[in-house]
Write a protein that holds these residues in place. Structure first.
Motif, PDB file in Angstrom:
ATOM      1  N   LEU A 141       0.863  -1.168   0.000  1.00 11.16           N
ATOM      2  CA  LEU A 141       0.000   0.000   0.000  1.00 11.16           C
ATOM      3  C   LEU A 141       0.906   1.228   0.000  1.00 11.16           C
ATOM      4  O   LEU A 141       1.874   1.290   0.773  1.00 11.16           O
ATOM      5  CB  LEU A 141      -0.898   0.040   1.237  1.00 11.16           C
ATOM      6  CG  LEU A 141      -2.009  -1.004   1.337  1.00 11.16           C
ATOM      7  CD1 LEU A 141      -1.478  -2.343   1.819  1.00 11.16           C
ATOM      8  CD2 LEU A 141      -3.115  -0.522   2.261  1.00 11.16           C
ATOM      9  N   ALA A 142       0.592   2.185  -0.830  1.00 12.76           N
ATOM     10  CA  ALA A 142       1.425   3.378  -0.940  1.00 12.76           C
ATOM     11  C   ALA A 142       0.563   4.629  -0.864  1.00 12.76           C
ATOM     12  O   ALA A 142      -0.262   4.872  -1.751  1.00 12.76           O
ATOM     13  CB  ALA A 142       2.210   3.349  -2.244  1.00 12.76           C
ATOM     14  N   GLU A 144      -4.739  20.440  14.738  1.00 10.01           N
ATOM     15  CA  GLU A 144      -4.800  19.152  15.434  1.00 10.01           C
ATOM     16  C   GLU A 144      -4.948  17.969  14.490  1.00 10.01           C
ATOM     17  O   GLU A 144      -4.900  16.814  14.921  1.00 10.01           O
ATOM     18  CB  GLU A 144      -5.930  19.135  16.468  1.00 10.01           C
ATOM     19  CG  GLU A 144      -7.275  19.595  15.938  1.00 10.01           C
ATOM     20  CD  GLU A 144      -7.551  21.056  16.232  1.00 10.01           C
ATOM     21  OE1 GLU A 144      -6.628  21.899  16.047  1.00 10.01           O
ATOM     22  OE2 GLU A 144      -8.695  21.368  16.621  1.00 10.01           O
ATOM     23  N   ASP A 145      -5.117  18.228  13.195  1.00 10.71           N
ATOM     24  CA  ASP A 145      -5.127  17.145  12.206  1.00 10.71           C
ATOM     25  C   ASP A 145      -3.713  16.752  11.794  1.00 10.71           C
ATOM     26  O   ASP A 145      -3.523  15.787  11.055  1.00 10.71           O
ATOM     27  CB  ASP A 145      -5.910  17.570  10.954  1.00 10.71           C
ATOM     28  CG  ASP A 145      -7.384  17.775  11.225  1.00 10.71           C
ATOM     29  OD1 ASP A 145      -7.954  18.747  10.681  1.00 10.71           O
ATOM     30  OD2 ASP A 145      -7.972  16.960  11.963  1.00 10.71           O
ATOM     31  N   THR A 146      -2.719  17.496  12.259  1.00 10.51           N
ATOM     32  CA  THR A 146      -1.336  17.191  11.930  1.00 10.51           C
ATOM     33  C   THR A 146      -0.959  15.805  12.449  1.00 10.51           C
ATOM     34  O   THR A 146      -1.113  15.509  13.630  1.00 10.51           O
ATOM     35  CB  THR A 146      -0.396  18.247  12.541  1.00 10.51           C
ATOM     36  OG1 THR A 146      -0.667  19.513  11.923  1.00 10.51           O
ATOM     37  CG2 THR A 146       1.063  17.882  12.318  1.00 10.51           C
ATOM     38  N   ALA A 147      -0.459  14.954  11.548  1.00  7.65           N
ATOM     39  CA  ALA A 147      -0.108  13.575  11.897  1.00  7.65           C
ATOM     40  C   ALA A 147       0.432  12.875  10.658  1.00  7.65           C
ATOM     41  O   ALA A 147       0.371  13.415   9.552  1.00  7.65           O
ATOM     42  CB  ALA A 147      -1.333  12.822  12.426  1.00  7.65           C
ATOM     43  N   ILE A 148       0.905  11.665  10.865  1.00  7.00           N
ATOM     44  CA  ILE A 148       1.198  10.777   9.745  1.00  7.00           C
ATOM     45  C   ILE A 148      -0.070   9.975   9.487  1.00  7.00           C
ATOM     46  O   ILE A 148      -0.632   9.392  10.420  1.00  7.00           O
ATOM     47  CB  ILE A 148       2.380   9.848  10.050  1.00  7.00           C
ATOM     48  CG1 ILE A 148       3.647  10.674  10.298  1.00  7.00           C
ATOM     49  CG2 ILE A 148       2.603   8.879   8.891  1.00  7.00           C
ATOM     50  CD1 ILE A 148       4.838   9.841  10.741  1.00  7.00           C
ATOM     51  N   TYR A 149      -0.500   9.942   8.253  1.00  9.69           N
ATOM     52  CA  TYR A 149      -1.723   9.252   7.876  1.00  9.69           C
ATOM     53  C   TYR A 149      -1.385   7.940   7.174  1.00  9.69           C
ATOM     54  O   TYR A 149      -0.547   7.911   6.263  1.00  9.69           O
ATOM     55  CB  TYR A 149      -2.574  10.131   6.967  1.00  9.69           C
ATOM     56  CG  TYR A 149      -3.295  11.222   7.735  1.00  9.69           C
ATOM     57  CD1 TYR A 149      -2.597  12.286   8.280  1.00  9.69           C
ATOM     58  CD2 TYR A 149      -4.670  11.168   7.922  1.00  9.69           C
ATOM     59  CE1 TYR A 149      -3.257  13.278   9.000  1.00  9.69           C
ATOM     60  CE2 TYR A 149      -5.333  12.157   8.636  1.00  9.69           C
ATOM     61  CZ  TYR A 149      -4.616  13.203   9.174  1.00  9.69           C
ATOM     62  OH  TYR A 149      -5.262  14.179   9.894  1.00  9.69           O
ATOM     63  N   GLN A 186       3.135   2.881   4.419  1.00 13.76           N
ATOM     64  CA  GLN A 186       4.224   3.482   5.168  1.00 13.76           C
ATOM     65  C   GLN A 186       3.842   4.833   5.760  1.00 13.76           C
ATOM     66  O   GLN A 186       4.551   5.355   6.619  1.00 13.76           O
ATOM     67  CB  GLN A 186       5.442   3.649   4.252  1.00 13.76           C
ATOM     68  CG  GLN A 186       6.053   2.322   3.825  1.00 13.76           C
ATOM     69  CD  GLN A 186       6.545   1.528   5.018  1.00 13.76           C
ATOM     70  OE1 GLN A 186       7.320   2.005   5.838  1.00 13.76           O
ATOM     71  NE2 GLN A 186       6.076   0.288   5.130  1.00 13.76           N
ATOM     72  N   GLY A 187       2.760   5.406   5.282  1.00 14.36           N
ATOM     73  CA  GLY A 187       2.292   6.664   5.839  1.00 14.36           C
ATOM     74  C   GLY A 187       2.718   7.879   5.047  1.00 14.36           C
ATOM     75  O   GLY A 187       3.732   7.855   4.325  1.00 14.36           O
ATOM     76  N   THR A 188       1.935   8.940   5.173  1.00 18.24           N
ATOM     77  CA  THR A 188       2.258  10.213   4.542  1.00 18.24           C
ATOM     78  C   THR A 188       2.007  11.323   5.557  1.00 18.24           C
ATOM     79  O   THR A 188       1.001  11.309   6.272  1.00 18.24           O
ATOM     80  CB  THR A 188       1.415  10.429   3.269  1.00 18.24           C
ATOM     81  OG1 THR A 188       1.831  11.633   2.605  1.00 18.24           O
ATOM     82  CG2 THR A 188      -0.077  10.508   3.550  1.00 18.24           C
ATOM     83  N   GLN A 189       2.932  12.260   5.625  1.00 21.85           N
ATOM     84  CA  GLN A 189       2.861  13.313   6.635  1.00 21.85           C
ATOM     85  C   GLN A 189       1.911  14.417   6.203  1.00 21.85           C
ATOM     86  O   GLN A 189       1.989  14.920   5.081  1.00 21.85           O
ATOM     87  CB  GLN A 189       4.246  13.916   6.874  1.00 21.85           C
ATOM     88  CG  GLN A 189       4.271  15.087   7.835  1.00 21.85           C
ATOM     89  CD  GLN A 189       4.022  14.673   9.272  1.00 21.85           C
ATOM     90  OE1 GLN A 189       4.639  13.720   9.762  1.00 21.85           O
ATOM     91  NE2 GLN A 189       3.124  15.388   9.961  1.00 21.85           N
TER      92      GLN A 189
END
Length: 127
Positions: A4-5, A89-94, A119-122
């Motif tokens: 998954l990317a 507050e939505d700042t995160a790795i998704y 792997q996630g996206t910032q």
């Protein structure tokens, strides 16, 4: 090995929008629930949104309801998350993830309900 990317993350000002995408390497997951989670440094990964295999049913965390929209395209093996009215507050790795059970949304809100992860996206939202 299923891959998954995620893509589409970045820096945006509060009130702005981003669209995340997730490409899934195998078409077999068209019959599984797909979900988005996010994680801030030092915190546990939390549920954001999920969508049933058919796309008919969606679920959202209370904190994003009305602002985020999850969708999928089974013909293209992709998952998306449209994020509007973003807040700091939505700042995160998704992260995107595939469910464990065919034709079922069992445990859609729990990490244990998902088997494969990207792997996630910032995503960073500035105030």
């Amino acid at each position: 090995q299923v891959q998954l990317a995620e893509s589409g993350g970045g820096l945006v000002q509060a009130g702005g929008s981003l669209r995340l995408s997730c490409a899934i390497s195998e078409a077999a997951f068209s019959i599984y629930t797909l979900g988005w989670f996010r994680q801030e440094p030092g915190k546990e990964r939390e549920f954001v949104a999920a969508i049933s295999w058919s796309g008919d049913t969606t679920a959202y965390a209370e904190c994003v309801k009305g602002r985020f929209t999850i969708s999928r395209n089974n013909a293209k093996n992709t998952l998306s998350l449209q994020m509007n009215s973003l807040k700091p507050e939505d700042t995160a790795i998704y992260y995107c993830a595939t469910g464990r059970a065919r034709y079922s949304m069992a445990n859609y809100g729990r990490i244990e309900g998902y088997g494969y992860w990207g792997q996630g996206t910032q995503v960073t939202v500035s105030s």
